[in-house]
Structure formats: C-alpha cells, structure tokens
Design an enzyme around this catalytic site. Structure first.
Site, PDB file in Angstrom:
ATOM      1  N   THR A  65      59.106 105.743 117.506  1.00 62.52           N
ATOM      2  CA  THR A  65      60.002 104.793 117.967  1.00 62.52           C
ATOM      3  C   THR A  65      60.205 105.155 119.481  1.00 62.52           C
ATOM      4  O   THR A  65      59.930 106.197 119.856  1.00 62.52           O
ATOM      5  CB  THR A  65      61.225 105.252 117.402  1.00 62.52           C
ATOM      6  OG1 THR A  65      61.299 104.857 115.921  1.00 62.52           O
ATOM      7  CG2 THR A  65      62.528 104.246 117.918  1.00 62.52           C
ATOM      8  N   GLY A 111      61.662 102.435 109.099  1.00 64.40           N
ATOM      9  CA  GLY A 111      61.425 101.138 109.491  1.00 64.40           C
ATOM     10  C   GLY A 111      60.461 100.611 108.831  1.00 64.40           C
ATOM     11  O   GLY A 111      59.572  99.877 109.334  1.00 64.40           O
ATOM     12  N   LYS A 154      60.956  92.719 121.725  1.00 65.77           N
ATOM     13  CA  LYS A 154      61.210  94.144 122.317  1.00 65.77           C
ATOM     14  C   LYS A 154      62.373  94.639 122.675  1.00 65.77           C
ATOM     15  O   LYS A 154      62.946  94.205 123.775  1.00 65.77           O
ATOM     16  CB  LYS A 154      59.894  94.550 123.070  1.00 65.77           C
ATOM     17  CG  LYS A 154      59.698  96.361 123.481  1.00 65.77           C
ATOM     18  CD  LYS A 154      58.559  96.572 123.876  1.00 65.77           C
ATOM     19  CE  LYS A 154      58.399  97.971 124.040  1.00 65.77           C
ATOM     20  NZ  LYS A 154      58.405  99.066 122.936  1.00 65.77           N
ATOM     21  N   GLY A 167      58.165 102.647 126.117  1.00 62.92           N
ATOM     22  CA  GLY A 167      58.040 104.054 126.289  1.00 62.92           C
ATOM     23  C   GLY A 167      56.815 104.307 126.853  1.00 62.92           C
ATOM     24  O   GLY A 167      56.524 105.447 127.505  1.00 62.92           O
ATOM     25  N   HIS A 213      54.962  92.840 126.593  1.00 59.59           N
ATOM     26  CA  HIS A 213      55.229  93.038 125.050  1.00 59.59           C
ATOM     27  C   HIS A 213      56.094  91.736 124.701  1.00 59.59           C
ATOM     28  O   HIS A 213      56.573  91.150 125.530  1.00 59.59           O
ATOM     29  CB  HIS A 213      56.127  94.248 124.846  1.00 59.59           C
ATOM     30  CG  HIS A 213      55.591  95.440 124.973  1.00 59.59           C
ATOM     31  ND1 HIS A 213      55.407  96.172 126.068  1.00 59.59           N
ATOM     32  CD2 HIS A 213      54.947  96.203 123.935  1.00 59.59           C
ATOM     33  CE1 HIS A 213      54.933  97.292 126.055  1.00 59.59           C
ATOM     34  NE2 HIS A 213      54.574  97.436 124.565  1.00 59.59           N
ATOM     35  N   HIS A 214      56.243  91.623 123.377  1.00 58.54           N
ATOM     36  CA  HIS A 214      56.674  90.503 122.731  1.00 58.54           C
ATOM     37  C   HIS A 214      58.238  90.378 123.163  1.00 58.54           C
ATOM     38  O   HIS A 214      58.783  91.126 123.629  1.00 58.54           O
ATOM     39  CB  HIS A 214      56.586  90.570 121.123  1.00 58.54           C
ATOM     40  CG  HIS A 214      57.138  91.813 120.627  1.00 58.54           C
ATOM     41  ND1 HIS A 214      58.372  91.950 120.214  1.00 58.54           N
ATOM     42  CD2 HIS A 214      56.489  93.151 120.656  1.00 58.54           C
ATOM     43  CE1 HIS A 214      58.749  93.220 119.877  1.00 58.54           C
ATOM     44  NE2 HIS A 214      57.548  93.956 120.015  1.00 58.54           N
ATOM     45  N   ASN A 218      53.152 106.024 122.133  1.00 54.28           N
ATOM     46  CA  ASN A 218      52.192 104.966 121.891  1.00 54.28           C
ATOM     47  C   ASN A 218      51.209 105.805 120.968  1.00 54.28           C
ATOM     48  O   ASN A 218      50.580 106.856 121.331  1.00 54.28           O
ATOM     49  CB  ASN A 218      51.376 104.572 123.033  1.00 54.28           C
ATOM     50  CG  ASN A 218      50.647 103.325 122.622  1.00 54.28           C
ATOM     51  OD1 ASN A 218      49.860 103.163 121.885  1.00 54.28           O
ATOM     52  ND2 ASN A 218      50.954 102.127 123.483  1.00 54.28           N
ATOM     53  N   GLY A 233      59.754  96.816 109.176  1.00 50.60           N
ATOM     54  CA  GLY A 233      59.736  96.341 110.378  1.00 50.60           C
ATOM     55  C   GLY A 233      58.404  95.799 110.647  1.00 50.60           C
ATOM     56  O   GLY A 233      57.463  95.889 109.928  1.00 50.60           O
TER      57      GLY A 233
HETATM   58  N1  LIG Z   1      54.606 104.392 119.241  1.00 53.65           N
HETATM   59  C1  LIG Z   1      53.860 103.092 119.166  1.00 53.65           C
HETATM   60  O1  LIG Z   1      52.818 103.094 119.485  1.00 53.65           O
HETATM   61  C2  LIG Z   1      54.671 102.134 118.809  1.00 53.65           C
HETATM   62  C3  LIG Z   1      54.279 100.873 118.783  1.00 53.65           C
HETATM   63  C4  LIG Z   1      55.021  99.671 118.325  1.00 53.65           C
HETATM   64  C5  LIG Z   1      56.275  99.839 118.253  1.00 53.65           C
HETATM   65  N2  LIG Z   1      56.746 101.055 118.706  1.00 53.65           N
HETATM   66  C6  LIG Z   1      58.296 101.151 118.526  1.00 53.65           C
HETATM   67  O2  LIG Z   1      58.670 101.263 117.066  1.00 53.65           O
HETATM   68  C7  LIG Z   1      59.867 100.896 117.321  1.00 53.65           C
HETATM   69  C8  LIG Z   1      60.000  99.814 115.903  1.00 53.65           C
HETATM   70  O3  LIG Z   1      59.434  98.709 116.675  1.00 53.65           O
HETATM   71  P1  LIG Z   1      59.102  97.219 115.648  1.00 53.65           P
HETATM   72  O4  LIG Z   1      58.649  96.228 116.692  1.00 53.65           O
HETATM   73  O5  LIG Z   1      58.397  97.679 114.394  1.00 53.65           O
HETATM   74  O6  LIG Z   1      60.671  96.850 115.157  1.00 53.65           O
HETATM   75  P2  LIG Z   1      61.219  96.082 114.265  1.00 53.65           P
HETATM   76  O7  LIG Z   1      60.453  94.895 113.577  1.00 53.65           O
HETATM   77  O8  LIG Z   1      62.666  95.612 114.882  1.00 53.65           O
HETATM   78  O9  LIG Z   1      61.580  97.049 113.126  1.00 53.65           O
HETATM   79  C9  LIG Z   1      62.518  98.168 113.008  1.00 53.65           C
HETATM   80  C10 LIG Z   1      62.895  98.575 111.797  1.00 53.65           C
HETATM   81  O10 LIG Z   1      63.815  99.743 111.855  1.00 53.65           O
HETATM   82  C11 LIG Z   1      64.850  99.643 110.771  1.00 53.65           C
HETATM   83  N3  LIG Z   1      66.045 100.077 111.444  1.00 53.65           N
HETATM   84  C12 LIG Z   1      67.060  99.292 111.974  1.00 53.65           C
HETATM   85  N4  LIG Z   1      68.110  99.906 112.292  1.00 53.65           N
HETATM   86  C13 LIG Z   1      67.965 101.118 111.670  1.00 53.65           C
HETATM   87  C14 LIG Z   1      68.765 102.264 111.567  1.00 53.65           C
HETATM   88  N5  LIG Z   1      70.193 102.466 111.862  1.00 53.65           N
HETATM   89  N6  LIG Z   1      68.376 103.451 110.670  1.00 53.65           N
HETATM   90  C15 LIG Z   1      66.980 103.261 109.994  1.00 53.65           C
HETATM   91  N7  LIG Z   1      66.241 102.101 110.011  1.00 53.65           N
HETATM   92  C16 LIG Z   1      66.617 101.120 111.144  1.00 53.65           C
HETATM   93  C17 LIG Z   1      64.901  98.218 110.617  1.00 53.65           C
HETATM   94  O11 LIG Z   1      65.182  97.815 109.339  1.00 53.65           O
HETATM   95  P3  LIG Z   1      65.974  96.378 108.886  1.00 53.65           P
HETATM   96  O12 LIG Z   1      65.363  95.391 109.789  1.00 53.65           O
HETATM   97  O13 LIG Z   1      65.066  96.251 107.383  1.00 53.65           O
HETATM   98  O14 LIG Z   1      67.495  96.578 108.698  1.00 53.65           O
HETATM   99  C18 LIG Z   1      63.198  97.690 110.520  1.00 53.65           C
HETATM  100  O15 LIG Z   1      62.709  98.286 109.294  1.00 53.65           O
HETATM  101  C19 LIG Z   1      60.397 100.298 118.447  1.00 53.65           C
HETATM  102  O16 LIG Z   1      61.132 101.607 119.059  1.00 53.65           O
HETATM  103  C20 LIG Z   1      59.184 100.178 119.149  1.00 53.65           C
HETATM  104  O17 LIG Z   1      59.134 100.295 120.708  1.00 53.65           O
HETATM  105  C21 LIG Z   1      56.030 102.232 118.922  1.00 53.65           C
END
Ligand SMILES: NC(=O)c1ccc[n+]([C@@H]2O[C@H](COP(=O)([O-])OP(=O)(O)OC[C@H]3O[C@@H](n4cnc5c(N)ncnc54)[C@H](OP(=O)(O)O)[C@@H]3O)[C@@H](O)[C@H]2O)c1
Length: 253
Positions: A105, A13, A165, A171, A161-162, A130, A16
């Site tokens: 994720t 990611g 999401k 989660g 959230h934004h 988180n 992302g």
């Molecule tokens: N644990 C925490 O503290 C925390 C905090 C924030 C977010 N999150 C979670 O992290 C995840 C990402 O959030 P985000 O807001 O950063 O999302 P995002 O901006 O949409 O980024 C998603 C990323 O995943 C990649 N991706 C999409 N489909 C994929 C696949 N099939 N295989 C591999 N990579 C793939 C995308 O690549 P491309 O767009 O370049 O295709 C992009 O790099 C979500 O599940 C979110 O809930 C967790």
C-alpha cells in the site's frame, strides 16, 4: 491447513484491483496457499469466497474484515494492498502474531509509516511502494545516472496513473525522487497525471542545454504487481525481523 511445503498467504485488499490479482496468482501457484482474505468493514464482498470473486472457483476462504475472527489458518506472510489507514493496524496484528509482511500500500502519512516500520522490530517486512522488479532495477540505474550527470541537468519526474488512484505523487515517484535528491543539490520536481485506466508509468527526465536523457518504467498489467508481491512474500518468509526493500528481494542473497 497448510501443507509443510506450502507458504500460507494472507491478502489485505483482497477485493481490490491489485489485491484481487494477488489472490488469483496465489490460487494458481501450487506452492502457495491462500488462507486469509481481508477487505474493509463496509465491503459488499464480506462473506463471499475470495476465489469465486476473482473467477477462480471456490477457494474455501471467505472475505472478512475482522482479524479477531480470523478465518482459516494464520498466514506465514500477509500482503497488504489496501489503504494507508489500514496498514498500521495490519502491521500491529502481524507483529503480535509472528506473521511476516509485504506492505505494498502507498500514500501513508508519517505516523502511519512509523507504525508500519515499528512492526519490523518484531517480524520481517518488505516495504515496497512498487513491487515490480523493473522498478527496482530502475532505482539502481537512476542512482548511477543522478550521480554521473553534472548540475547543469534539470531533473523532472512524471508519474501517470489511473483516475481513481488516491495518492499523488505516487509512492514510487516519491521513492525515485528521494534517490535522485540524495545525489543532487536541487530537489526533483514531480508532476502527477491521473488518466483513464493506466496501471502506472514513471519517467525521470534529465535535461541540459544540448541533450536529454530519460528513464521510463511502464507497468502494462497489474498482474506484474501481484507477481512481484508474491516473489517478495517467498523471500521474506523465515527471515530475521527487520524492514527490507524490493532491492533486497532482488539483489540480496
Ligand atoms: N506497491 C505496488 O507495486 C502497488 C501497485 C499497485 C497499487 N499499489 C497500492 O495498493 C493500494 C491498493 O490499490 P488498488 O488500486 O488495488 O486499490 P482498490 O482497488 O481501491 O482496492 C483497495 C482494497 O482495500 C480494501 N480496503 C479499503 N478500506 C479498507 C480498510 N479500512 N481496511 C481494510 N481494507 C480496506 C478494499 O476493500 P472493499 O473495496 O471491498 O471495501 C479493497 O479490497 C494503494 O495504496 C495503491 O497505491 C501498490
């Protein structure tokens, strides 16, 4: 090649919103070395330099989607901020190659979560809906509050959230509600608001007839999640195989 003193980091990611912050924070840290940057197979950034994408300058790590054509050194720890459907495949690859994991994720279904957890039988992994240290502390405080207030208190949780999401409730909201539910007979209600660009707010409201008590965590900037994920990566490297939490990262020795 990573130096002996450097921890090799892979980011899934990497293109992302949050994974990009991990890439940037990793490149700023002299004790870490970015060695793998993964995106989706349809990403418009495939082949681009991961460092240039986050405004850091060339890092020598091209964005890739193909783990078979792994570019650069194998990471010591792979940090996953991608999509739920990708996590299980990444976890399987990491288990096969002895790579520790930080799964950040969220939104996995039961089968995806089971597949991720299975990797913990072979490699160490932090399952972290988180990665914020503040949320780990909130979880502890919440357990105490839920245990201490009597059944006359209603409990409702709100996650904000934004607008883009994908999962609702978040989660984190699910994890916090599970903590409260373990201490009380009635299930916690969850309301999810999707608004503008909010990185992530969680409030748990306790309310009786004559008083209310609310616990709130507010993420002000996504770099928080990147810093927390890298903290988890340092902690998990070299551990025994198993499934660990951010509570372990913060409070276990
Ligand atoms: N644990 C925490 O503290 C925390 C905090 C924030 C977010 N999150 C979670 O992290 C995840 C990402 O959030 P985000 O807001 O950063 O999302 P995002 O901006 O949409 O980024 C998603 C990323 O995943 C990649 N991706 C999409 N489909 C994929 C696949 N099939 N295989 C591999 N990579 C793939 C995308 O690549 P491309 O767009 O370049 O295709 C992009 O790099 C979500 O599940 C979110 O809930 C967790």
């Amino acid at each position: 090649m990573t130096q002996a003193s450097e921890l090799g980091i892979g980011v899934a990611g990497a293109t992302g919103r949050t994974g990009g912050r991990v890439v940037a924070a990793c490149l700023r840290d002299p004790e870490l070395r970015l060695v793998l940057a993964l995106a989706s197979p349809t990403s418009s950034a495939l082949g681009s330099d991961a460092g240039e994408l986050v405004g850091h300058g060339a890092a020598g790590v091209p964005v890739t989607a193909d783990l078979r054509e792994e570019v650069g050194a194998r990471p010591d720890v792979l940090i996953d901020f991608s999509v739920p459907s990708a996590s299980a495949r990444l976890a399987g690859w990491a288990a096969e190659h002895g790579v520790a994991l930080v799964i950040a994720t969220t939104g996995h279904d039961a089968a995806e979560l089971e597949a991720v957890r299975a990797a913990g039988q072979r490699v160490p992994l932090v399952l972290a809906p988180n990665t914020s240290p503040g949320v780990a502390v909130l979880a502890r405080a919440l357990r105490l509050v839920a245990r201490s207030l009597d059944a006359s208190f209603d409990v409702e949780l709100v996650d904000v959230h934004h607008r883009t999401k994908r999962d609702a409730p978040s989660g984190t909201a699910r994890a916090l509600a599970a903590i409260v539910d373990a201490e009380r007979e009635r299930p916690t209600g969850i309301s999810s608001l999707r608004l503008g660009g909010v990185p992530g707010d969680h409030t748990v409201h306790f309310a009786a007839q004559d008083e209310t008590l609310s616990l709130t965590h507010r993420a002000l900037d996504r770099t928080l999640f990147a810093t927390g994920a890298l903290r988890a990566a340092r902690w998990i490297a070299g551990r025994e195989a198993g499934v660990y939490s951010m509570d372990d990262v913060l409070f276990a020795s």
